[in-house]
Design a protein around this motif. Sequence first.
Motif, PDB file in Angstrom:
ATOM      1  N   LEU A  95       2.033   1.754  -8.205  1.00  0.00           N
ATOM      2  CA  LEU A  95       1.785   2.982  -6.962  1.00  0.00           C
ATOM      3  C   LEU A  95       3.092   3.217  -6.339  1.00  0.00           C
ATOM      4  N   ALA A  99       4.665   6.689  -5.865  1.00  0.00           N
ATOM      5  CA  ALA A  99       5.451   7.593  -4.629  1.00  0.00           C
ATOM      6  C   ALA A  99       6.603   7.892  -4.805  1.00  0.00           C
ATOM      7  N   THR A 102       6.531  11.227  -7.409  1.00  0.00           N
ATOM      8  CA  THR A 102       5.602  12.367  -7.179  1.00  0.00           C
ATOM      9  C   THR A 102       6.169  13.638  -6.799  1.00  0.00           C
ATOM     10  N   ARG A 226      -5.138  12.272  -7.589  1.00  0.00           N
ATOM     11  CA  ARG A 226      -5.986  12.893  -6.539  1.00  0.00           C
ATOM     12  C   ARG A 226      -7.472  12.850  -7.005  1.00  0.00           C
ATOM     13  N   TRP A 229      -8.712   9.526  -6.456  1.00  0.00           N
ATOM     14  CA  TRP A 229      -8.891   9.173  -4.847  1.00  0.00           C
ATOM     15  C   TRP A 229     -10.474   9.796  -4.434  1.00  0.00           C
ATOM     16  N   GLU A 249      -5.064  10.202   2.750  1.00  0.00           N
ATOM     17  CA  GLU A 249      -4.056  11.158   2.667  1.00  0.00           C
ATOM     18  C   GLU A 249      -2.537  10.597   3.643  1.00  0.00           C
ATOM     19  N   TRP A 252      -1.033   7.604   1.935  1.00  0.00           N
ATOM     20  CA  TRP A 252      -0.222   8.203   0.742  1.00  0.00           C
ATOM     21  C   TRP A 252       0.904   8.832   1.257  1.00  0.00           C
ATOM     22  N   VAL A 382       1.314   1.086   4.964  1.00  0.00           N
ATOM     23  CA  VAL A 382       0.278   1.600   4.694  1.00  0.00           C
ATOM     24  C   VAL A 382      -1.146   1.527   5.329  1.00  0.00           C
TER      25      VAL A 382
END
Length: 411
Positions: A95, A99, A102, A226, A229, A249, A252, A382
């Motif tokens: 993850l 991030a 991306t 996406r 999710w 959202e 993230w 988060v």
Amino acid sequence: MAVGRLSRIRRNLRRAYESSTQEPPEPVVVEPPVEEPSPESHSSTMSRDDAEVPHVLRLAAAWSWRLIVVGVIGYVLLRFFGTIRIVVIPLSIALLLSALLTPAVGWLLRFRFPRSLATGLVLVAGLGAVVGTLTMVVTQFVDGLPELSQNATVGIRQIQTWLREGPLHLDDEQFNTALITGQQWLDQNTQALTTGAVSTAATVFELFTGALLVLFSTFFFLRDGRNIWRFTVRLFPVNARWRMADAGEASWQTLVAYVRATVLVAFIDAVGIGLFLVIFHVPFPFPLAALVFLGAFIPIVGATVSGAVAILVALVDSGWVTALIILGVVIAVQQVEGHILQPLIMGRAVAIHPLAVIIGIAGGVVLAGITGALVAVPLIAVLNTAVRRLTADHHRPEPPPEAVVVRSETP
């Protein structure tokens, strides 16, 4: 006719007389229902016994059993995650890497690259950068190790001389006793050290499988994140989906901002400290700068430990004057990072109190070692964003069930 009329008048008079002489009926007294004595303290009490308990004690008891339930659930979850940590830790690292990568995938998608091809190119480029950096670090370390060993020997002799001639005035017998004690400690713990080495060798397979899981998870998170999710949001009740989608959202975006800011701050720290290491001819400037870069991903603690290693190398190789200069540089870089870079780059979106950072890192180290310390702070950031979004008043009416949809994926 007259006689009949007189008879009716007589009967009416007799009735009036009889009605006037009768006693009026006693009024019916309706007694109010006897109410049971209700508790006087709080409306939540269900019996007279509860009313006899002080309000503070009842409140403390209510908090206590709820905290016990939450603690038991948290303990069960921690044990569960500890059991499957070989899966949880690689997914957490994946993850973080997703991030970080991306934006690069989004940049390629704007040039009409297929999503799978863009994800593969970014992942291969990132893996190549990591392997190249590690190769350069190992090569420089191997080349400079003999010189560092010689300097370390000279430094140890200087320390021995200082222990004998300095304020401690240790004689040869005391010094030899200290050495013998250290040797005995090593002999006594040889078995434990060997067992740890064997255990470490046994985990090579786990490390290999974990690395593969990180690569595959990062690829699919970048390509289908996406969609994953959206599938997860559909598992929640219909009326809660839009809140979960909004919180996800926002969380993230917080994770992406945190990773970007951490990478930039780590790069600035590594360049600043590495530049002074080169200026003062401290050995291993690039490996030490890489260590500072990696250590910056663990806030507060990581920068301190990596800076201490650079100071120690400077002390062994170049003497205490250079070590003090490097110490001043490390302190100055940390102050600039804490008071200027972190607030300016990260902003208020991922601002976390230092106490929460310290507690999170300590808990992460206890639960999962270095990996836990690495993951603890972004996890707190988060969760902070998600809880704030879920508990905030959005001033938005609940949509009807047929209108609740999840945002579709942008090509």
